[in-house]
Motif scaffolding. Structure first.
Motif, PDB file in Angstrom:
ATOM      1  N   GLY A 144      -7.090 -11.968 -18.399  1.00 21.13           N
ATOM      2  CA  GLY A 144      -6.124 -11.952 -19.610  1.00 21.13           C
ATOM      3  C   GLY A 144      -6.837 -12.512 -20.750  1.00 21.13           C
ATOM      4  O   GLY A 144      -7.827 -12.866 -20.847  1.00 21.13           O
ATOM      5  N   PRO A 145      -6.006 -12.384 -22.070  1.00 17.15           N
ATOM      6  CA  PRO A 145      -6.682 -12.976 -23.162  1.00 17.15           C
ATOM      7  C   PRO A 145      -7.120 -14.287 -22.990  1.00 17.15           C
ATOM      8  O   PRO A 145      -6.364 -15.254 -22.812  1.00 17.15           O
ATOM      9  CB  PRO A 145      -5.514 -12.702 -24.412  1.00 17.15           C
ATOM     10  N   GLY A 146      -8.432 -14.676 -23.346  1.00 21.58           N
ATOM     11  CA  GLY A 146      -8.836 -16.159 -23.220  1.00 21.58           C
ATOM     12  C   GLY A 146      -9.357 -16.372 -21.794  1.00 21.58           C
ATOM     13  O   GLY A 146      -9.686 -17.425 -21.614  1.00 21.58           O
TER      14      GLY A 146
ATOM     15  N   ILE B  84     -10.315 -12.252  -0.954  1.00 23.23           N
ATOM     16  CA  ILE B  84     -11.289 -11.865  -2.136  1.00 23.23           C
ATOM     17  C   ILE B  84     -10.633 -11.454  -3.254  1.00 23.23           C
ATOM     18  O   ILE B  84      -9.745 -10.763  -3.209  1.00 23.23           O
ATOM     19  CB  ILE B  84     -11.959 -10.843  -1.320  1.00 23.23           C
ATOM     20  N   TYR B  85     -11.285 -12.387  -4.319  1.00 18.59           N
ATOM     21  CA  TYR B  85     -10.706 -11.983  -5.582  1.00 18.59           C
ATOM     22  C   TYR B  85     -11.773 -11.078  -6.520  1.00 18.59           C
ATOM     23  O   TYR B  85     -12.970 -11.546  -6.468  1.00 18.59           O
ATOM     24  CB  TYR B  85     -10.278 -13.315  -6.395  1.00 18.59           C
ATOM     25  N   VAL B  86     -10.948  -9.870  -6.817  1.00 23.28           N
ATOM     26  CA  VAL B  86     -11.877  -8.834  -7.499  1.00 23.28           C
ATOM     27  C   VAL B  86     -11.623  -8.570  -8.885  1.00 23.28           C
ATOM     28  O   VAL B  86     -10.348  -9.167  -9.324  1.00 23.28           O
ATOM     29  CB  VAL B  86     -11.510  -7.540  -6.704  1.00 23.28           C
ATOM     30  N   ASP B  87     -12.436  -8.391  -9.654  1.00 22.80           N
ATOM     31  CA  ASP B  87     -12.037  -7.840 -11.069  1.00 22.80           C
ATOM     32  C   ASP B  87     -11.067  -7.053 -11.089  1.00 22.80           C
ATOM     33  O   ASP B  87     -10.997  -6.051 -10.618  1.00 22.80           O
ATOM     34  CB  ASP B  87     -13.447  -7.324 -11.591  1.00 22.80           C
TER      35      ASP B  87
ATOM     36  N   VAL C  15     -11.801 -15.644 -19.986  1.00 22.92           N
ATOM     37  CA  VAL C  15     -13.157 -15.818 -19.651  1.00 22.92           C
ATOM     38  C   VAL C  15     -13.696 -17.194 -20.247  1.00 22.92           C
ATOM     39  O   VAL C  15     -14.114 -18.166 -19.310  1.00 22.92           O
ATOM     40  CB  VAL C  15     -14.171 -14.812 -20.374  1.00 22.92           C
ATOM     41  N   LYS C  16     -13.146 -17.536 -21.258  1.00 18.53           N
ATOM     42  CA  LYS C  16     -13.401 -18.959 -22.050  1.00 18.53           C
ATOM     43  C   LYS C  16     -12.763 -20.099 -20.991  1.00 18.53           C
ATOM     44  O   LYS C  16     -13.345 -21.217 -20.834  1.00 18.53           O
ATOM     45  CB  LYS C  16     -12.969 -19.068 -23.450  1.00 18.53           C
ATOM     46  N   ALA C  17     -11.549 -19.621 -20.693  1.00 13.56           N
ATOM     47  CA  ALA C  17     -10.801 -20.706 -20.054  1.00 13.56           C
ATOM     48  C   ALA C  17     -11.527 -20.924 -18.597  1.00 13.56           C
ATOM     49  O   ALA C  17     -11.525 -22.132 -18.016  1.00 13.56           O
ATOM     50  CB  ALA C  17      -9.358 -20.001 -19.759  1.00 13.56           C
ATOM     51  N   GLY C  18     -11.860 -19.915 -18.075  1.00 12.74           N
ATOM     52  CA  GLY C  18     -12.488 -20.023 -16.522  1.00 12.74           C
ATOM     53  C   GLY C  18     -13.964 -20.775 -17.045  1.00 12.74           C
ATOM     54  O   GLY C  18     -14.152 -21.430 -15.950  1.00 12.74           O
ATOM     55  N   ILE C  19     -14.481 -20.391 -17.871  1.00 11.85           N
ATOM     56  CA  ILE C  19     -15.922 -21.470 -18.061  1.00 11.85           C
ATOM     57  C   ILE C  19     -15.606 -22.655 -18.147  1.00 11.85           C
ATOM     58  O   ILE C  19     -16.239 -23.605 -17.661  1.00 11.85           O
ATOM     59  CB  ILE C  19     -16.744 -20.650 -19.387  1.00 11.85           C
ATOM     60  N   ASP C  20     -14.611 -23.130 -19.169  1.00  9.65           N
ATOM     61  CA  ASP C  20     -14.150 -24.366 -19.156  1.00  9.65           C
ATOM     62  C   ASP C  20     -13.760 -25.147 -17.868  1.00  9.65           C
ATOM     63  O   ASP C  20     -14.203 -26.041 -17.579  1.00  9.65           O
ATOM     64  CB  ASP C  20     -13.045 -24.480 -20.306  1.00  9.65           C
ATOM     65  N   ALA C  21     -13.301 -24.452 -16.981  1.00 12.54           N
ATOM     66  CA  ALA C  21     -12.539 -24.936 -15.702  1.00 12.54           C
ATOM     67  C   ALA C  21     -13.989 -25.008 -14.876  1.00 12.54           C
ATOM     68  O   ALA C  21     -14.028 -26.264 -14.192  1.00 12.54           O
ATOM     69  CB  ALA C  21     -11.820 -24.055 -14.993  1.00 12.54           C
TER      70      ALA C  21
END
Length: 450
Positions: free
Chosen positions: A368-370, A342-345, A372-378
């Motif tokens: 980490g920095p960036g 389980i991966y938690v905030d 959120v954007k990196a996760g969205i792109d993935a």
């Protein structure tokens, strides 16, 4: 109609409307497709065929009703030359057929109680997407005969899609401006001004155009996306993809700031696999737990390119006002085992500690920095597929938007609103996608022994 001969010149939509025998007839399509005029013409014809009936024409507000259905009805009467065959009551907004006594009444639902008024024989909901589900329910219950709805599909999610289009007695007629043979060249140019034109990237220009769906017109590096299929990285030169999708093609479209414009259905996740779950803790905001499965792209025979891989999403918990103890009690009920990852905030170390203390395999989500954007792109590199019970999470994905400035510029930063589901999916998906994208180690070649 023995004593009158109507002269009504209509499009094919009028013929299809008159030919339909469905209890509920839905006209879904783009602008200027003749939807409204065709339905108005049909009501004029029906009023001569049925004696002593009441037809109701409704819209959400009175100004919109006057500008829409009422205006087109008056125009249809004038074009047919049968204005004198109707008694108009301007104060009540009713038209009574002198020959049959059938009344066509127009009223707005600015007062919700009007939907609970007297019964009728036919119902026409003009721009039905403006009505609430309760508005339509009350109107439909008081309608003895057939119901017609018309609208432009400018909404990603709506009760019409789930409560009306799924009915077995519903027929849908789709239309665009190309169905209206009465439009002038100037009318057509005004509509087609929204067709998106993209400046293709250097990489795209090197590909054979047949490899890319929708590449019909490429001239001087510009691609005109007539059928709304372009998903590349080219720069938008002119037009409006959302307006063209909805008002030109008559299809459900996503605005330019939509982060995930296309979502798909999942028939379920594979049992027995190694699981990866994402948890976004909340209390007033929803506590969201999702189970995820990555499925690699499978080559399609004859296709030039691989399709996107799939990320299947199953919503296990999506509820507000839950404490961590409540979630721990729910985990066995939703089928989560002590070994499941389980991966938690990571901003909630207290939740991670409590889960570990209860024996669960909890981890900090990669942040980490960036991130959120990196996760969205993935995630955008995958087809996002939701199980049937994942409605709340899917709805949040549909509403997830990039921030937009007052000048209309779309920023690379999501709006922090109702993002619990997207965050939970991002937490659980990163480990899966990191494994897939990790560089493969090559075995060292055997040394030659001399």
């Amino acid at each position: 109609m023995a004593n009158i001969e109507l002269d009504i010149a209509g499009t094919e939509l009028l013929e299809r409307t008159l030919a339909s025998s469905a209890k509920v007839l839905v006209h879904e399509g783009g602008t200027s497709s003749s939807k409204t005029v065709s339905v108005a013409q049909a009501h004029i014809i029906w009023s001569f065929e049925e004696i002593g009936k009441t037809f109701s024409v409704v819209r959400k507000t009175l100004p919109a009703l006057r500008r829409g259905a009422l205006k087109d009805f008056k125009m249809a009467l004038a074009l047919a030359g049968c204005e004198d065959w109707f008694i108009e009551n301007k104060s009540d907004l009713t038209y009574t057929n002198r020959q049959t006594g059938t009344i066509i009444e127009f009223f707005a639902l600015d007062d919700a109680q009007k939907a609970r008024g007297p019964r009728r024989d036919r119902l026409w909901c003009n721009e039905a997407n403006e009505l609430t589900e309760e508005d339509f329910s009350q109107l439909a219950k008081r309608t003895r005969g057939r119901i017609v709805l018309d609208y432009n599909p400018s909404m990603q999610r709506h009760w019409i899609y789930t409560k009306v289009l799924t009915r077995p007695d519903c027929q849908v007629i789709h239309s665009t401006y190309l169905d209206n043979c009465f439009l002038t060249d100037e009318n057509i140019r005004e509509i087609e001004i929204d067709v998106p034109v993209y400046q293709l990237t250097a990489e795209e220009l090197q590909r054979p155009h047949l490899e890319v769906p929708g590449y019909h017109e490429v001239a001087e590096g510009l691609f005109t996306d007539w059928d709304g299929t372009y998903q590349g990285k080219g720069h938008l030169i002119s037009g409006d993809p959302f307006r063209w999708q909805v008002f030109g093609l008559g299809q459900r479209g996503a605005p330019s700031e939509s982060i995930y414009p296309a979502l798909y259905d999942s028939q379920g996740l594979t049992p027995g696999r190694q699981r990866s779950l994402g948890l976004d803790p909340g209390f007033n905001h929803a506590m969201v737990l999702v189970d995820l499965e990555y499925r690699a792209a499978v080559p399609v025979p004859g296709a030039a390119r691989l399709p996107k891989p799939e990320l299947h999403i199953d919503e296990l918990i999506h509820q507000s006002y839950l404490t961590t103890d409540d979630v721990i009690q729910l985990l066995p009920e939703v089928g989560v085992g002590k070994r499941d990852a389980i991966y938690v905030d990571s901003a909630r170390p207290d939740v991670i500690a409590d889960l570990k203390k209860a024996g669960y395999n909890a981890h900090e989500a990669e942040k980490g920095p960036g991130s959120v954007k990196a996760g969205i792109d993935a995630l955008k590199k995958c087809k996002l597929c939701f199980t049937k019970r994942s409605e709340k999470t899917r709805n949040q994905f549909q509403d997830y938007r990039w921030k937009k400035t007052s000048s209309g510029e779309v920023l690379d930063e999501p709006v922090k609103h109702a993002d619990d589901g997207p965050d939970a999916v991002r937490y659980g998906a990163r480990p899966l996608l990191n494994i897939v994208n990790a560089p493969r180690r090559r075995s060292a070649q055997s040394s030659l022994i001399r």
